[in-house]
Structure formats: structure tokens, C-alpha cells
Design a protein around this motif. Structure first.
Motif, mmCIF file in Angstrom:
data_model
loop_
_atom_site.group_PDB
_atom_site.id
_atom_site.type_symbol
_atom_site.label_atom_id
_atom_site.label_comp_id
_atom_site.label_asym_id
_atom_site.label_seq_id
_atom_site.Cartn_x
_atom_site.Cartn_y
_atom_site.Cartn_z
ATOM 1 N N LEU A 165 0.824 -1.211 0.000
ATOM 2 C CA LEU A 165 0.000 0.000 0.000
ATOM 3 C C LEU A 165 0.856 1.258 0.000
ATOM 4 C CD1 LEU A 165 -2.857 -1.007 2.475
ATOM 5 C CD2 LEU A 165 -2.902 -0.993 -0.028
ATOM 6 N N ALA A 166 2.020 1.207 0.640
ATOM 7 C CA ALA A 166 2.893 2.377 0.685
ATOM 8 C C ALA A 166 3.318 2.806 -0.711
ATOM 9 C CB ALA A 166 4.119 2.081 1.544
ATOM 10 N N ARG A 167 3.454 1.857 -1.635
ATOM 11 C CA ARG A 167 3.850 2.173 -3.002
ATOM 12 C C ARG A 167 2.786 2.987 -3.741
ATOM 13 N NH1 ARG A 167 8.102 -0.800 -5.190
ATOM 14 N NH2 ARG A 167 8.924 -2.433 -3.830
ATOM 15 N N GLN A 168 1.581 3.017 -3.223
ATOM 16 C CA GLN A 168 0.487 3.701 -3.903
ATOM 17 C C GLN A 168 0.391 5.182 -3.536
ATOM 18 O OE1 GLN A 168 -3.125 1.436 -3.256
ATOM 19 N NE2 GLN A 168 -2.107 -0.513 -3.709
ATOM 20 N N TRP A 169 1.370 5.663 -2.773
ATOM 21 C CA TRP A 169 1.404 7.074 -2.375
ATOM 22 C C TRP A 169 2.807 7.618 -2.612
ATOM 23 C CZ3 TRP A 169 -3.296 8.906 -0.762
ATOM 24 C CH2 TRP A 169 -4.239 7.958 -0.356
ATOM 25 N N ASN A 170 2.926 8.927 -2.664
ATOM 26 C CA ASN A 170 4.236 9.564 -2.754
ATOM 27 C C ASN A 170 4.675 10.027 -1.370
ATOM 28 O OD1 ASN A 170 4.468 9.304 -5.560
ATOM 29 N ND2 ASN A 170 3.335 11.200 -5.930
ATOM 30 N N GLY A 171 5.744 9.413 -0.865
ATOM 31 C CA GLY A 171 6.301 9.845 0.410
ATOM 32 C C GLY A 171 6.496 8.793 1.467
ATOM 33 N N PRO A 172 5.644 7.749 1.565
ATOM 34 C CA PRO A 172 5.821 6.789 2.655
ATOM 35 C C PRO A 172 7.197 6.126 2.642
ATOM 36 C CG PRO A 172 3.669 6.517 1.656
ATOM 37 C CD PRO A 172 4.417 7.486 0.791
ATOM 38 N N VAL A 173 7.675 5.833 3.820
ATOM 39 C CA VAL A 173 8.973 5.178 3.970
ATOM 40 C C VAL A 173 8.852 3.691 3.648
ATOM 41 C CG1 VAL A 173 10.718 4.483 5.679
ATOM 42 C CG2 VAL A 173 9.831 6.833 5.661
ATOM 43 N N HIS A 174 9.803 3.175 2.881
ATOM 44 C CA HIS A 174 9.939 1.725 2.712
ATOM 45 C C HIS A 174 10.590 1.223 3.991
ATOM 46 C CE1 HIS A 174 11.624 -1.881 0.210
ATOM 47 N NE2 HIS A 174 10.674 -2.214 1.054
ATOM 48 N N ARG A 175 9.763 0.820 4.924
ATOM 49 C CA ARG A 175 10.233 0.575 6.286
ATOM 50 C C ARG A 175 11.277 -0.545 6.335
ATOM 51 N NH1 ARG A 175 4.357 0.804 9.462
ATOM 52 N NH2 ARG A 175 3.910 3.002 8.977
ATOM 53 N N PRO A 176 12.476 -0.252 6.862
ATOM 54 C CA PRO A 176 13.480 -1.308 7.034
ATOM 55 C C PRO A 176 13.051 -2.275 8.133
ATOM 56 C CG PRO A 176 14.243 0.778 7.953
ATOM 57 C CD PRO A 176 12.955 1.075 7.261
ATOM 58 N N PRO A 177 13.721 -3.428 8.250
ATOM 59 C CA PRO A 177 13.279 -4.457 9.211
ATOM 60 C C PRO A 177 13.157 -3.963 10.651
ATOM 61 C CG PRO A 177 14.862 -5.392 7.678
ATOM 62 C CD PRO A 177 14.830 -3.914 7.401
ATOM 63 N N TRP A 178 13.969 -2.990 11.053
ATOM 64 C CA TRP A 178 13.953 -2.539 12.445
ATOM 65 C C TRP A 178 12.885 -1.476 12.710
ATOM 66 C CZ3 TRP A 178 14.716 2.644 12.197
ATOM 67 C CH2 TRP A 178 15.473 3.141 11.129
ATOM 68 N N TRP A 179 12.239 -0.963 11.658
ATOM 69 C CA TRP A 179 11.352 0.195 11.812
ATOM 70 C C TRP A 179 10.167 -0.093 12.740
ATOM 71 C CZ3 TRP A 179 11.940 5.074 9.489
ATOM 72 C CH2 TRP A 179 10.858 5.931 9.631
ATOM 73 N N ASN A 180 9.442 -1.166 12.468
ATOM 74 C CA ASN A 180 8.248 -1.450 13.267
ATOM 75 C C ASN A 180 8.587 -1.750 14.715
ATOM 76 O OD1 ASN A 180 6.262 -1.101 11.238
ATOM 77 N ND2 ASN A 180 6.720 -3.124 10.395
ATOM 78 N N ARG A 181 9.702 -2.449 14.942
ATOM 79 C CA ARG A 181 10.105 -2.726 16.330
ATOM 80 C C ARG A 181 10.426 -1.425 17.067
ATOM 81 N NH1 ARG A 181 14.070 -5.386 15.150
ATOM 82 N NH2 ARG A 181 15.784 -3.971 15.646
ATOM 83 N N TRP A 182 11.109 -0.497 16.377
ATOM 84 C CA TRP A 182 11.417 0.806 16.975
ATOM 85 C C TRP A 182 10.134 1.540 17.358
ATOM 86 C CZ3 TRP A 182 11.755 5.295 13.139
ATOM 87 C CH2 TRP A 182 11.832 6.516 13.812
ATOM 88 N N LYS A 183 9.161 1.586 16.440
ATOM 89 C CA LYS A 183 7.930 2.308 16.717
ATOM 90 C C LYS A 183 7.122 1.652 17.831
ATOM 91 C CE LYS A 183 8.144 5.785 13.902
ATOM 92 N NZ LYS A 183 8.182 7.176 14.440
ATOM 93 N N HIS A 184 7.081 0.320 17.837
ATOM 94 C CA HIS A 184 6.321 -0.362 18.872
ATOM 95 C C HIS A 184 6.954 -0.161 20.240
ATOM 96 C CE1 HIS A 184 4.075 -2.231 15.628
ATOM 97 N NE2 HIS A 184 3.289 -2.796 16.507
ATOM 98 N N ASP A 185 8.281 -0.234 20.309
ATOM 99 C CA ASP A 185 8.957 -0.050 21.588
ATOM 100 C C ASP A 185 8.869 1.393 22.065
ATOM 101 O OD1 ASP A 185 9.613 -2.700 21.476
ATOM 102 O OD2 ASP A 185 11.700 -2.389 20.865
#
Length: 389
Positions: A165-185
Motif C-alpha cells: 500500500l505504501a507504493r500507492q502514495w508519494n512519500g511513505p517510507v519503505h520501512r526497514p526491518p527494524w522500523w516497526n520494532r522501533w515504533k512499537h517499543d
């Protein structure tokens, strides 16, 4: 102060000093300085052995035109209060970008309340950023989810959905593997996935809750990704079921995609919107940024343009677009459209939705046909940056 300033990458000791400086400058601890230590680049300014300015930089891809483009995302920058007023922030921005451009960054994104100085350096805001709030009872009355199942927790399938879904917009980050863990923590996110029985995940919702000072809780949505209007409606209905505990559902700035589900779905339109400082984009390498971006497969165009460079001079370029690719090369042909550095960034992000909006933003064009071709070339996807750094 006449002691010499030194710009340097931070070692362990300078990281600790900068953490202390940021706490003093912002008035509260900046948790990202700790959370991002393994992933971010930190550049600092030192005077007489003391850190007086600095900021973090992340090298990540952002989607534009459906393609990942290497971006220098700058955040958590500050200058010691006693050092402000000498344009140190502008010099620091150049030093923060340098190691990231050496590693491949061709664009840069920042989120800052100091939009004036950012504009002087070439960043511009492609779109407005709003934080929305709606009464939970209103969601409960307005939306239903007749046949969607809700699963607690972030799954690999949901992560793949978010990337698609991120590819369907201009601007979203292609989240690296650590991104979601960082945000959740960092924010103690709770994630839910939505799907019809027997079907793949079609919605992803993450939120935070905090105890209300009197009763119940405050609830804020951080991620809202849906493949269709029925999925989005099911997600809003799920939020409405929190009405006995949370009076208001808040959508964190930029979290709600710019499609009209609330506008078309709410019965009484009891929503509020608060404007925030926008995300801002800067093109660091024009040729590479154009080459790496995605372009419409069915568009063929050759448009001469003039673009302002970093010294305020105007350079002539020829933009060629064909079969989903593009290149821009120097030319002697007079430009039919002229872009300042900021206007170039807005166009690149699809911020001009029509020739009228481009002209009202100050874009000069000698040819309406050339301007229309340029607007069409980047308007396939809308600008949206739901990710914060």
C-alpha cells in the motif's frame, strides 16, 4: 564566542553529550536518540570540547511514483540556546546531509516547525498535514463491519500489505526491518489486522492508549492502512467500539490517509482537524532523483525546464519521460516551465494536482501544454507521509 567550531561524527562520548544537550534544548528527553543509536547517523558541532549542536539522520527509501528512492531523513536536530542566532542550524544541515549523500541519498525529508529556514535551504512542503479527531460515539453510529475478523498483533502478511500500500502514495517510507520494532517499543503500539474470513489481510491499524486524567483513556491512531472502502469502514467501526472507554479517537498527524472515508461516512461530520508543521522535501541530486523515481507507463513527454540551483542561478534541463522511465539532462533549449528548488520538490512529490494549483503556487510556464504534461507525470499518486522519524 570566538572558539573555533568543529563539525564531526559522534563517538560514544559525543552521543551522550548530544543526548544531554537535546534534553536541555527541547525541554524534555528525546527518546529517539537512544532508540535509533544503532541505525542513525549523528553529526555534532563541538566548541571547546563541548557539543553545541547536532542532529540525527536516517538513510531509508521513500516511495515516489511506486519506486523506492534513497532519502536522507533528518530529525531531532537542535542548537544550544546560547548558540542560537549565528546560522549554525543551516551549517549543521549541510554537515548532516553530507555522509548520507555519500551513501546514496538523492532526496531529503524533514519535519520541522522552522519551515522558514528550511525553505531557504531548498526544502518545501508538498501537502498540508492534519491531525484529526472524531467522537467515538459518532464512529459507532456511522460505520459497521458486518463480516470482518480482527486479529491482534503485527503479522508478516500485514507488514507485506503495508509495503504494497505504501507504493500507492508519494512519500511513505519503505520501512526497514527494524522500523516497526522501533515504533512499537517507543510508543507502546498495539496493532490489529483486518480480513474477511478465508481471505488475506486487507487492513492494518495501530494505536496507543493512555489513561485519561479522569476516566477511561485517550486513544490515538498511528497506522491506518486499508485496501478498500469496506475495509476502512470496518476499521473505523472497530474504533467506534471503544466508545465506552474513549470519548474521542485521535488520528496522529498524517496518520489518516487523504481519502474521504470519514467525509462520506459520518452522519453529522463532528470532526476537528488541527494543522501541524508539514513534512518537507528537498531534491539533492536532480538527475538521480528523476532517474530513480517511478513514472507512468503510458506517458511520453519531452519538456525543457529551467530549475534554480543552490546558488540561485537558473539551469536549463531537458526532461524525457517514456515507458515508465525518465531522465533529465542539461540543455541549451529555453525552458517552457521554471521551477524554484522548492517548486521542484513539490512537483516531484505530486503536490500539484492541476495546472491551476501549480500556477497559484507560483510556477511559471510559457506553455500550458508543457505544464499539463509535467503535472500529469507526477500526479498519478498523491503525497502522503504517515511515517515519523
Amino acid at each position: 564566542m570566538n572558539q573555533q567550531l568543529t563539525f564531526a561524527p559522534a563517538d560514544d562520548g559525543l552521543w551522550e553529550q548530544y543526548d544531554q544537550l537535546a534534553t536541555r534544548a527541547y525541554g524534555h528527553p528525546i527518546r529517539d536518540i537512544t532508540h535509533l543509536r544503532e541505525h542513525a547517523d549523528l553529526q555534532v558541532v563541538v566548541r571547546s570540547g563541548r557539543v553545541v549542536a547536532g542532529g540525527l539522520g536516517l538513510l531509508v527509501d521513500q516511495f515516489f511514483g511506486g519506486a523506492p528512492v534513497p532519502s536522507a531523513c533528518l530529525g531531532d536536530g537542535c542548537v544550544a540556546p546560547e548558540e542560537r542566532g549565528d546560522h549554525l542550524a543551516a551549517d549543521m544541515a549541510a554537515e548532516r546531509l553530507r555522509p548520507l549523500t555519500e551513501r546514496g541519498a538523492v532526496i531529503s525529508t524533514i519535519t520541522t516547525s522552522s519551515t522558514g529556514y528550511a525553505r531557504r535551504l531548498g526544502w518545501e512542503a508538498p501537502t498540508g498535514v492534519l491531525a484529526w479527531a472524531v467522537a467515538t460515539d459518532e464512529l459507532k453510529r456511522s460505520f459497521t463491519d458486518t463480516d470482518f475478523e480482527v486479529e491482534h498483533g503485527l503479522t508478516e502478511e500485514a507488514e507485506a500489505l503495508q509495503r504494497d500500500l505504501a507504493r500507492q502514495w508519494n512519500g511513505p517510507v519503505h520501512r526497514p526491518p527494524w522500523w516497526n520494532r522501533w515504533k512499537h517499543d517507543k510508543t507502546n503500539l498495539t496493532t490489529y489486522c483486518f480480513a474477511r474470513p478465508g481471505h488475506r489481510t486487507s487492513g492494518l491499524l495501530s494505536l496507543t492508549t493512555k489513561r485519561h486524567e479522569r476516566h477511561g483513556m485517550n486513544l490515538a491512531v498511528h497506522d491506518f492502512w486499508a485496501t478498500s472502502q469496506p475495509t476502512a469502514a470496518a476499521m473505523l467501526a472497530f474504533l467506534g467500539r471503544h466508545n465506552t472507554r474513549a470519548r474521542i479517537i485521535a488520528f496522529r498527524r498524517g496518520a489518516l490517509p487523504p481519502y474521504p472515508t470519514l467525509l462520506h461516512g459520518l452522519r453529522h461530520h463532528r470532526t476537528t482537524a488541527e494543522a501541524w508543521h508539514p513534512w518537507m522535501l528537498r531534491i539533492l541530486d536532480i538527475s538521480a532523483a528523476i532517474r530513480l523515481r517511478g513514472w507512468p507507463n503510458d506517458l511520453t513527454a519531452a519538456v525543457p525546464v529551467e530549475i534554480e540551483n543552490e546558488t540561485g542561478e537558473w539551469c536549463r534541463w531537458m526532461l524525457h519521460i517514456k515507458a515508465g522511465t525518465a531522465e533529465i539532462v542539461p540543455t541549451h533549449v529555453e525552458g517552457q516551465v521554471t521551477f524554484t528548488r522548492g517548486q521542484l520538490a513539490v512537483w516531484y512529490a505530486g503536490g500539484y494536482r492541476s495546472t491551476i494549483s501549480a500556477r497559484m503556487a507560483g510556477v511559471h510556464a510559457g506553455s500550458e501544454k508543457a505544464l499539463a504534461a509535467l503535472v500529469l507525470s507526477t500526479a498519478q499518486f498523491e503525497p502522503w507521509l504517515p511515517d515519523h522519524f
